[in-house]
Design a protein around this motif. Structure first.
Motif, PDB file in Angstrom:
ATOM      1  N   MET A 175       0.992  -1.309  -0.218  1.00 12.51           N
ATOM      2  CA  MET A 175       0.022   0.005  -0.008  1.00 12.51           C
ATOM      3  C   MET A 175       0.806   1.195   0.123  1.00 12.51           C
ATOM      4  O   MET A 175       2.009   1.195   0.543  1.00 12.51           O
ATOM      5  N   GLY A 176       0.336   2.411  -0.437  1.00  8.32           N
ATOM      6  CA  GLY A 176       1.282   3.503  -0.581  1.00  8.32           C
ATOM      7  C   GLY A 176       1.436   4.308   0.706  1.00  8.32           C
ATOM      8  O   GLY A 176       0.706   3.744   1.625  1.00  8.32           O
ATOM      9  N   SER A 177       2.302   5.156   0.628  1.00  7.76           N
ATOM     10  CA  SER A 177       2.542   5.968   1.976  1.00  7.76           C
ATOM     11  C   SER A 177       1.463   6.923   2.332  1.00  7.76           C
ATOM     12  O   SER A 177       0.959   7.429   1.316  1.00  7.76           O
ATOM     13  N   ASN A 178       1.056   7.079   3.577  1.00  6.74           N
ATOM     14  CA  ASN A 178       0.366   8.342   3.835  1.00  6.74           C
ATOM     15  C   ASN A 178       0.718   9.928   3.592  1.00  6.74           C
ATOM     16  O   ASN A 178       0.004  10.593   4.038  1.00  6.74           O
ATOM     17  N   ALA A 179       2.084  10.067   3.588  1.00  9.36           N
ATOM     18  CA  ALA A 179       2.553  11.176   3.371  1.00  9.36           C
ATOM     19  C   ALA A 179       1.748  12.005   2.488  1.00  9.36           C
ATOM     20  O   ALA A 179       1.596  11.584   1.377  1.00  9.36           O
ATOM     21  N   SER A 180       1.669  13.301   2.696  1.00  8.06           N
ATOM     22  CA  SER A 180       1.107  14.122   1.736  1.00  8.06           C
ATOM     23  C   SER A 180       2.133  14.554   0.590  1.00  8.06           C
ATOM     24  O   SER A 180       3.497  14.387   0.743  1.00  8.06           O
ATOM     25  N   VAL A 181       1.696  15.088  -0.507  1.00  6.60           N
ATOM     26  CA  VAL A 181       2.558  15.745  -1.273  1.00  6.60           C
ATOM     27  C   VAL A 181       3.497  16.687  -0.929  1.00  6.60           C
ATOM     28  O   VAL A 181       4.754  16.759  -0.981  1.00  6.60           O
ATOM     29  N   GLU A 182       2.980  17.517   0.158  1.00  8.06           N
ATOM     30  CA  GLU A 182       3.822  18.441   0.661  1.00  8.06           C
ATOM     31  C   GLU A 182       4.857  18.146   1.558  1.00  8.06           C
ATOM     32  O   GLU A 182       5.915  18.497   1.542  1.00  8.06           O
ATOM     33  N   GLU A 183       4.724  17.048   2.297  1.00 11.41           N
ATOM     34  CA  GLU A 183       5.449  16.344   3.176  1.00 11.41           C
ATOM     35  C   GLU A 183       6.523  15.687   2.088  1.00 11.41           C
ATOM     36  O   GLU A 183       7.973  15.364   2.655  1.00 11.41           O
ATOM     37  N   LYS A 184       6.280  14.948   1.217  1.00  7.80           N
ATOM     38  CA  LYS A 184       7.211  14.431   0.377  1.00  7.80           C
ATOM     39  C   LYS A 184       8.051  15.497  -0.274  1.00  7.80           C
ATOM     40  O   LYS A 184       9.370  15.071  -0.481  1.00  7.80           O
ATOM     41  N   ASN A 185       7.587  16.599  -0.768  1.00  9.86           N
ATOM     42  CA  ASN A 185       8.361  17.695  -1.323  1.00  9.86           C
ATOM     43  C   ASN A 185       9.483  17.901  -0.222  1.00  9.86           C
ATOM     44  O   ASN A 185      10.533  18.215  -0.506  1.00  9.86           O
ATOM     45  N   GLU A 186       8.905  18.343   0.837  1.00  7.60           N
ATOM     46  CA  GLU A 186       9.643  18.762   2.125  1.00  7.60           C
ATOM     47  C   GLU A 186      10.970  17.526   2.215  1.00  7.60           C
ATOM     48  O   GLU A 186      12.048  18.071   2.494  1.00  7.60           O
ATOM     49  N   ALA A 187      10.678  16.335   2.442  1.00  9.24           N
ATOM     50  CA  ALA A 187      11.759  15.419   2.603  1.00  9.24           C
ATOM     51  C   ALA A 187      12.622  15.448   1.405  1.00  9.24           C
ATOM     52  O   ALA A 187      13.797  15.262   1.789  1.00  9.24           O
ATOM     53  N   SER A 188      12.048  15.585   0.393  1.00 12.13           N
ATOM     54  CA  SER A 188      12.989  15.709  -1.150  1.00 12.13           C
ATOM     55  C   SER A 188      14.004  17.012  -0.663  1.00 12.13           C
ATOM     56  O   SER A 188      15.258  16.702  -1.074  1.00 12.13           O
ATOM     57  N   ILE A 189      13.307  18.160  -0.436  1.00 18.94           N
ATOM     58  CA  ILE A 189      14.094  19.273  -0.254  1.00 18.94           C
ATOM     59  C   ILE A 189      15.168  19.012   0.855  1.00 18.94           C
ATOM     60  O   ILE A 189      16.558  19.528   0.690  1.00 18.94           O
ATOM     61  N   LEU A 190      14.804  18.367   1.925  1.00 27.53           N
ATOM     62  CA  LEU A 190      15.848  17.945   2.828  1.00 27.53           C
ATOM     63  C   LEU A 190      16.915  17.234   2.649  1.00 27.53           C
ATOM     64  O   LEU A 190      18.207  17.354   3.102  1.00 27.53           O
ATOM     65  N   ARG A 191      16.684  16.116   1.816  1.00 32.56           N
ATOM     66  CA  ARG A 191      17.583  15.416   1.250  1.00 32.56           C
ATOM     67  C   ARG A 191      18.482  15.960   0.351  1.00 32.56           C
ATOM     68  O   ARG A 191      19.784  15.451   0.217  1.00 32.56           O
ATOM     69  N   ASN A 192      18.103  16.774  -0.502  1.00 28.11           N
ATOM     70  CA  ASN A 192      18.986  17.418  -1.635  1.00 28.11           C
ATOM     71  C   ASN A 192      18.689  19.002  -1.763  1.00 28.11           C
ATOM     72  O   ASN A 192      18.226  19.395  -2.701  1.00 28.11           O
ATOM     73  N   PRO A 193      18.928  19.661  -0.656  1.00 32.06           N
ATOM     74  CA  PRO A 193      18.730  21.181  -0.786  1.00 32.06           C
ATOM     75  C   PRO A 193      19.512  21.824  -1.926  1.00 32.06           C
ATOM     76  O   PRO A 193      20.449  21.451  -2.407  1.00 32.06           O
ATOM     77  N   GLN A 194      18.604  22.838  -2.529  1.00 35.62           N
ATOM     78  CA  GLN A 194      19.125  23.598  -3.685  1.00 35.62           C
ATOM     79  C   GLN A 194      19.872  25.055  -3.259  1.00 35.62           C
ATOM     80  O   GLN A 194      19.190  25.854  -2.998  1.00 35.62           O
ATOM     81  N   GLN A 195      21.009  24.986  -2.991  1.00 32.55           N
ATOM     82  CA  GLN A 195      21.725  26.352  -2.448  1.00 32.55           C
ATOM     83  C   GLN A 195      21.540  27.458  -3.561  1.00 32.55           C
ATOM     84  O   GLN A 195      21.416  27.357  -4.767  1.00 32.55           O
TER      85      GLN A 195
END
Length: 177
Positions: free
Chosen positions: A1-21
């Motif tokens: 089954m898929g994750s319950n994380a919202s699109v916003e939470e997924k976006n934030e997780a991506s930013i935190l893993r790979n911030p764009q200076q």
């Protein structure tokens, strides 16, 4: 089954893993630069979620203002716009933890005499109790009507049992549907 994380939470997780200076909104840059007038203009037309947004660089506008020591902007963001103070940046720190000065940290604290959900007068809440309660008490003195059972509650065994049966019938009907 898929994750319950919202699109916003997924976006934030991506930013935190790979911030764009170097990538951030105009609000972020104005907060970082300490340009109060520009910040006020931007905030006037910005929705709440965007004010609290984790920027592509891994911080929020509040982080920038706090880190670069712009107390007036921090005050504006916290006290007028109610931004989220618990957000963590790419380093795992809140804006409070990033604050440049003790003065800015103090802006995050509520004063000991704060009366946030309180009032010294009853005038603020009179509308919550107005009309029907007072009118009903006056009416009861003039006649011997039974009080409104919906507000006061059933006052005898028969009325209680009738209400239980009605409730059971509604509940069972919902189960059958």
């Amino acid at each position: 089954m898929g994750s319950n994380a919202s699109v916003e939470e997924k976006n934030e997780a991506s930013i935190l893993r790979n911030p764009q200076q170097g990538e951030a909104s105009d609000l972020y840059w104005a907060c970082r630069a300490g340009n109060l007038k520009t910040v006020q203009q931007i905030l006037a037309s910005t929705i709440y979620i965007d004010i609290n947004r984790l920027e592509p660089n891994g911080s929020t506008a509040l982080h920038a203002a706090a880190f670069f020591g712009h107390a007036e902007i921090v005050r504006l963001l916290l006290h007028k716009y109610g931004v989220m103070r618990h957000r963590r940046n790419r380093h795992g720190l809140t804006a409070y933890e990033e604050a440049a000065t003790e003065e800015i940290r103090q802006l995050f604290h509520r004063s000991s005499n704060s009366r946030r959900f309180c009032s010294d007068t009853t005038a603020d809440a009179e509308h919550l109790f107005a009309s029907t309660v007072g009118e009903q008490a006056e009416d009861e003195d003039d006649n011997d009507e039974v009080p409104n059972d919906w507000v006061i509650g059933a006052n005898n065994e028969k009325a209680i049992r009738v209400n239980q049966i009605r409730g059971d019938n509604i509940y069972n009907k919902d189960l059958r549907s």
